[in-house]
Design a protein around this motif. Structure first.
Motif, mmCIF file in Angstrom:
data_model
loop_
_atom_site.group_PDB
_atom_site.id
_atom_site.type_symbol
_atom_site.label_atom_id
_atom_site.label_comp_id
_atom_site.label_asym_id
_atom_site.label_seq_id
_atom_site.Cartn_x
_atom_site.Cartn_y
_atom_site.Cartn_z
ATOM 1 N N ARG A 119 -12.556 2.484 -11.085
ATOM 2 C CA ARG A 119 -11.546 1.808 -12.118
ATOM 3 C C ARG A 119 -10.788 0.791 -11.613
ATOM 4 N N SER A 120 -10.379 -0.127 -12.626
ATOM 5 C CA SER A 120 -9.336 -1.372 -12.144
ATOM 6 C C SER A 120 -8.245 -0.776 -11.334
ATOM 7 N N TYR A 123 -2.236 0.130 -14.246
ATOM 8 C CA TYR A 123 -0.969 -0.354 -14.645
ATOM 9 C C TYR A 123 0.043 0.101 -13.880
ATOM 10 N N SER A 328 -10.204 -5.377 -28.263
ATOM 11 C CA SER A 328 -10.327 -4.649 -26.811
ATOM 12 C C SER A 328 -11.740 -5.052 -26.368
ATOM 13 N N GLY A 331 -13.198 -8.058 -24.285
ATOM 14 C CA GLY A 331 -13.033 -8.380 -22.852
ATOM 15 C C GLY A 331 -11.643 -8.969 -22.715
ATOM 16 N N SER A 332 -11.408 -9.284 -21.241
ATOM 17 C CA SER A 332 -10.256 -9.827 -20.724
ATOM 18 C C SER A 332 -10.112 -11.161 -20.973
ATOM 19 N N SER A 359 -9.338 -11.267 -14.594
ATOM 20 C CA SER A 359 -9.787 -10.030 -13.825
ATOM 21 C C SER A 359 -8.494 -8.964 -13.899
ATOM 22 N N GLN A 360 -7.416 -9.587 -14.017
ATOM 23 C CA GLN A 360 -6.107 -8.586 -14.063
ATOM 24 C C GLN A 360 -5.544 -8.437 -15.407
ATOM 25 N N SER A 362 -5.966 -6.466 -19.043
ATOM 26 C CA SER A 362 -6.781 -5.311 -20.190
ATOM 27 C C SER A 362 -6.296 -5.021 -21.259
ATOM 28 N N TYR A 364 -5.932 -2.150 -25.034
ATOM 29 C CA TYR A 364 -6.416 -0.946 -25.593
ATOM 30 C C TYR A 364 -5.727 -0.821 -27.004
#
Length: 480
Positions: A119-120, A123, A328, A331-332, A359-360, A362, A364
């Motif tokens: 996973r990324s 948080y 969501s 995407g980013s 890339s940083q 996200s 939801y």
């Protein structure tokens, strides 16, 4: 005290609880005796008096952690303790494994992800009540943790409408300095610190997706996992679902129709930005010790130190559920564009959002579930839930990880106490010996956190957030 290369075992003086009872005072003992005599004279009419508990005090032998150094790693004791299958290798699941390790409780830890970095980066967490609990997990210092000492609230023009924290109050109340601090840490950093206590990544059964389980009374539970396209089977005495808000254990145990996901009416967009990306921008809000938030009654952004040289931001705003899902799913890139468009506010907010790499970023839709009633679990035998699997909540009070860590420590202590030698837990069953009391305490403790977090999802995106006062947002509602 150092975390690394240290072995821990439970303190025998307090049996790993961190506290010891002073016993009952003579006054309390006599009062209980009088009430009991009166109850017996009435031949059981009315409610029997409950024997009072002695006052607890911190165990001096372990300084309240419940742990002491051990020359060698603890050895699992399958003769006296149940084998625990922990489903989910997130913060709560790893914490439970660590707490079991210290107590000699045999366990297996299963995680559906293929490895730690699947996973990324994730948080940031704010440790509040759990700041003390992590000592009970053998973590006495967090190298990656950052302590905030100031919290500021602004309008979108930059006007300060609220401020609190050590740096504001320390002159008038110096005693609060050591008590009122929050520790901010990246989720993966805390998870890694817990894995180090466990002995490393090899202690996790990676790539194991739970697909079914079958209980055999007091004779254990059969577990089935999907692993690399094959089905593998394992056995355990106790199964703990620590697998998050969309828990497979919960779905298999009580179904999705009981307390389904509840949309809280808003979406969250998260980003992590290194301070070095801000092209020399200087701002007193970026001192790595300040948390600040800005709101307009609809959108709200919250920024906190992520590491000593980076910040995490959380933008949230109301949005219909289907639109939130669609945004969501884009995407980013789309999430960052939306965040930039909505936050052309005071410095340094626009600069931080713009400098955050896609890339940083996200995002939801925000969900929780209605409070789980203990009755739904009473027929679940040797299977239980913890963390977000049991009591998911919105992120707006920062309580999810805190409650999961407290759940883990409480459950391990309950197993240690309820399954001690001569307890006959195999005959009585784990539900009676351990789980009923654990679930009751967990659900009672977390209920207010779930409720407050749901309420925060509403008032943080309303005019209430603009209430002027040096106090956390929403506290004015508690005074009415």
């Amino acid at each position: 005290m150092e975390n690394k290369e240290a072995n821990w075992t439970i303190c025998q003086e307090c049996q790993g609880r961190g506290k010891k009872s002073r016993g009952l005072s003579n006054k309390a003992r006599l009062r209980y005796k009088r009430e009991l005599n009166q109850f017996e004279k009435t031949q059981g009419v009315g409610t029997a008096p409950v024997r009072p508990k002695g006052h607890l005090h911190t165990c001096l032998n372990c300084n309240g952690s419940g742990l002491v150094h051990s020359a060698t790693p603890p050895i699992a004791d399958p003769e006296n303790y149940p084998h625990v299958a922990i489903i989910g290798g997130g913060i709560g699941g790893v914490a439970l494994a660590v707490a079991c390790l210290h107590r000699g409780i045999p366990f297996s830890l299963y995680e559906r992800d293929n490895n730690f970095n699947t996973r990324s980066q994730g948080y940031g967490l704010t440790l509040q009540q759990a700041s003390k609990a992590i000592e009970g997990l053998g973590i006495f210092s967090l190298d990656e943790g950052v302590i905030s000492t100031r919290h500021v609230v602004h309008t979108t023009e930059g006007k300060v409408i609220g401020e609190w924290g050590i740096r504001k109050w320390v002159e008038s109340d110096a005693k609060t300095f050591s008590k009122r601090t929050n520790v901010h840490i990246a989720r993966q950093s805390l998870r890694l610190a817990l894995l180090e206590q466990l002995g490393g990544h090899t202690k996790v059964q990676w790539g194991h997706q739970l697909i079914d389980f079958k209980e055999h009374g007091n004779k254990g539970v059969d577990l089935s996992f999907q692993v690399n396209g094959e089905t593998k089977h394992y056995k355990a005495d106790l199964v703990v679902g620590a697998d998050g808000i969309r828990s497979s254990v919960r779905r298999l145990l009580i179904g999705e129709d009981n307390t389904p996901l509840r949309y809280l009416g808003c979406i969250v967009i998260l980003g992590i930005c290194p301070l070095s990306a801000l092209d020399g921008l200087t701002n007193p809000l970026l001192d790595s010790a300040t948390v600040f938030q800005t709101a307009n009654g609809n959108e709200r952004i919250y920024m906190m130190p992520y590491t000593a040289d980076s910040v995490m931001w959380q933008l949230s705003f109301p949005m219909p559920e289907e639109e939130a899902k669609a945004l969501s799913a884009q995407g980013s890139h789309a999430l960052k564009e939306e965040a930039c468009r909505r936050t052309q506010w005071h410095d340094p907010i626009p600069q931080i959002v713009a400098a955050t790499l896609e890339s940083q970023v996200s995002g939801y839709p925000v969900y929780d579930r209605e409070l789980l009633e203990s009755g739904l679990l009473q027929k679940s035998g040797s299977i239980t839930l913890m963390g977000d699997a049991a009591h998911p909540m919105s992120p707006f009070k920062g309580q999810g990880a805190n409650q999961a860590l407290l759940d883990a420590l409480t459950l391990a202590r309950s197993i240690s106490k309820g399954c001690r030698p001569l307890s006959e837990w195999r005959e009585a069953g784990l539900r009676k010996s351990v789980l009923t009391d654990f679930e009751s305490e967990m659900l009672e403790r977390s209920a207010i956190k779930v409720q407050d977090s749901a309420e925060a999802a509403a008032f943080l995106h309303s005019e209430i957030v603009l209430h002027e006062g040096d106090e956390p947002r929403g506290r004015c509602l508690k005074k009415k």
